[in-house]
Design an enzyme around this catalytic site. Structure first.
Site, PDB file in Angstrom:
ATOM      1  N   GLN A 249      59.458  52.353 -15.147  1.00  0.00           N
ATOM      2  CA  GLN A 249      60.330  50.918 -14.560  1.00  0.00           C
ATOM      3  C   GLN A 249      61.278  52.970 -13.493  1.00  0.00           C
ATOM      4  OE1 GLN A 249      62.341  48.818 -15.263  1.00  0.00           O
ATOM      5  NE2 GLN A 249      59.916  48.583 -15.737  1.00  0.00           N
ATOM      6  N   HIS A 252      60.874  51.987  -9.598  1.00  0.00           N
ATOM      7  CA  HIS A 252      61.742  50.595  -9.290  1.00  0.00           C
ATOM      8  C   HIS A 252      62.033  51.536  -8.121  1.00  0.00           C
ATOM      9  CE1 HIS A 252      61.278  46.430 -11.135  1.00  0.00           C
ATOM     10  NE2 HIS A 252      61.001  47.374 -11.860  1.00  0.00           N
ATOM     11  N   GLU A 317      70.409  48.486 -18.266  1.00  0.00           N
ATOM     12  CA  GLU A 317      69.882  47.014 -18.381  1.00  0.00           C
ATOM     13  C   GLU A 317      68.683  47.195 -19.368  1.00  0.00           C
ATOM     14  OE1 GLU A 317      67.928  45.524 -14.583  1.00  0.00           O
ATOM     15  OE2 GLU A 317      67.490  47.269 -14.537  1.00  0.00           O
ATOM     16  N   HIS A 318      67.880  48.158 -19.836  1.00  0.00           N
ATOM     17  CA  HIS A 318      67.264  47.508 -20.372  1.00  0.00           C
ATOM     18  C   HIS A 318      67.045  48.642 -21.459  1.00  0.00           C
ATOM     19  CE1 HIS A 318      64.931  46.537 -16.203  1.00  0.00           C
ATOM     20  NE2 HIS A 318      65.223  45.099 -16.775  1.00  0.00           N
ATOM     21  N   ASP A 351      60.242  42.432 -17.201  1.00  0.00           N
ATOM     22  CA  ASP A 351      60.017  42.209 -15.969  1.00  0.00           C
ATOM     23  C   ASP A 351      59.052  41.679 -15.428  1.00  0.00           C
ATOM     24  OD1 ASP A 351      61.276  44.431 -15.547  1.00  0.00           O
ATOM     25  OD2 ASP A 351      60.066  46.065 -15.472  1.00  0.00           O
ATOM     26  N   HIS A 411     106.448  20.543 -14.121  1.00  0.00           N
ATOM     27  CA  HIS A 411     106.121  20.019 -15.308  1.00  0.00           C
ATOM     28  C   HIS A 411     106.383  19.662 -16.289  1.00  0.00           C
ATOM     29  CE1 HIS A 411     103.450  23.034 -12.966  1.00  0.00           C
ATOM     30  NE2 HIS A 411     102.444  23.202 -14.143  1.00  0.00           N
TER      31      HIS A 411
END
Length: 431
Positions: A249, A252, A317-318, A351, A411
């Site tokens: 990871q 990335h 995220e993960h 992924d 109303h």
């Protein structure tokens, strides 16, 4: 109690850089005013790319696919089949409803697909074929009628594999066009690109900022930041596997956080040693090494309960779990974009190939949202119908009182009128 066996070298940047924001504002304004001419000018400037048409013809798409090995095509098809299967399972869990909640009072909702979606498929360092699978396939399963897809050129050429992935996923229009100019063209429309209702897909800081600025004018999937991974490990974890998955990871980008939270000092130290050994031989070591140096952490905690607490605090995220009791984590963890249980599972499966969606919340957003799924491409809209005069009278009288408590006389009169009509008369103010 927690202590760091490895700390970050610098704090992650959490605010948008002023130069990025200003540059994106300028490009969007230029595309809005100049249309295709502005798009072409920026494509030439940033990508040295100015074909007669940015939109690919069917002949160009067929040629791109023909240049690919058969195995690549077969793999794309298999992965998209996995993504489609899971998206259809998600769709089956979503139901329209209609109920008579009181005599003659019908309430319901329907789930209607968004009419048009623009999918941004990144290129550059990594041509993300998987983003085509995740976005286009899922949108099509949701019932989106028009999905257009854009991706940058690769070294001044059509990126064959990305084009194949977009085409096989079901894209209705494919453009070789990257960056802010692509996002702006899809969002505001130009002479040759009809605007869409929603933009989905990851990208660099400029693409992310473009989505942020255009949000509201179009819908977006998520505000995306750098990829993140957090691994929870006890003394049963294999440090080599932990190290490999952290680095997978980290590659990335140089700003991708990679965090290990462990109850075992031995596992923590052995993981650090393994990373130091593996990094020099990793082809992406410059990127992964920078991420690990600047944003890598190894945190030692006293108990698995504390490990869970740290993980929920980070809301990564993960989140991967390498512990003796995997299902305990499934029951107790709350804040994550996607959870990966056990050594036989890895984030890279998510992924690229397993079928769950990889467009996920970052920078703590997992505390309040999930990732991209088939429901993101649906609009849940409500409807109401009253078939009973008595129920209309009761609701009209209730509305009159409730609205006047808020000083909304108009109303209130809507309620007065219906209550009076149900009684066969008109309110005093209407006579």
């Amino acid at each position: 109690m927690r202590r760091h066996l490895k700390s970050v070298a610098q704090q992650s940047i959490t605010t948008t850089d002023t130069d990025v924001r200003t540059r994106v504002e300028t490009i969007i304004a230029d595309v809005r005013a100049g249309g295709d001419a502005a798009v072409r000018r920026y494509s030439e400037q940033f990508d040295s790319w100015s074909p007669p048409s940015f939109r690919l013809t069917s002949t160009e798409i067929d040629a791109a696919m023909a240049r690919l090995p058969r195995q690549t095509i077969d793999d794309i098809v298999e992965v998209q089949r996995n993504v489609e299967r899971f998206a259809r399972l998600q769709l089956e869990s979503i139901h329209d409803i209609e109920h008579e909640v009181a005599p003659g009072v019908i309430l319901g909702h329907r789930n209607l697909p968004i009419a048009s979606v623009g999918a941004y498929i990144p290129g550059g360092r990594y041509p993300l074929l998987a983003s085509a699978h995740m976005i286009i396939t899922t949108a099509k399963v949701a019932g989106v009628q028009r999905v257009i897809a854009t991706t940058p050129p690769t070294a001044g050429a059509i990126p064959d594999a990305s084009v194949a992935a977009m085409h096989l996923a079901g894209a209705d229009e494919i453009y070789v066009l990257g960056g802010v100019q692509a996002v702006a063209a899809m969002s505001v429309g130009t002479e040759s690109v009809d605007r869409v209702d929603m933009i989905a897909g990851p990208g660099n800081a400029y693409v992310a900022e473009a989505k942020r600025q255009l949000f509201g004018e179009v819908g977006i999937d998520l505000f995306a930041g750098p990829t993140e991974v957090l691994i929870i490990a006890d003394d049963t974890a294999d440090p080599l596997t932990v190290a490999v998955d952290l680095l997978s990871q980290a590659e990335h980008g140089p700003d991708s956080p990679a965090v290990l939270v462990t109850t075992s000092e031995q596992v923590g130290r052995d993981t650090i040693t393994a990373i130091d050994r593996l990094l020099p031989g990793l082809p992406t070591h410059e990127v992964a090494g920078a991420a690990w140096r600047d944003h890598g952490e190894v945190i030692l905690v006293d108990s698995i309960d504390e490990a869970y607490a740290v993980s929920d605090e980070y809301a990564s995220e993960h989140v991967q779990v390498f512990t003796a009791d995997l299902r305990d984590a499934l029951d107790r963890l709350q804040n994550y974009g996607a959870l990966f249980l056990g050594e036989q599972t890895c984030v890279s499966y998510g992924d690229k190939v397993i079928g769950t969606n990889h467009v996920l919340p970052t920078r703590g957003a997992a505390r309040y949202t999930g990732g991209l799924w088939v429901g993101k491409f649906l609009r849940t809209v409500t409807y109401q119908e009253i078939r009973s005069a008595e129920s209309s009278r009761e609701l009209g009288e209730l509305l009159g009182r409730a609205a006047r408590a808020e000083n909304f006389e108009g109303h209130a009169r809507s309620g007065d009128l219906r209550a009076a009509k149900a009684r066969g008369t008109l309110p005093e103010w209407a006579r």
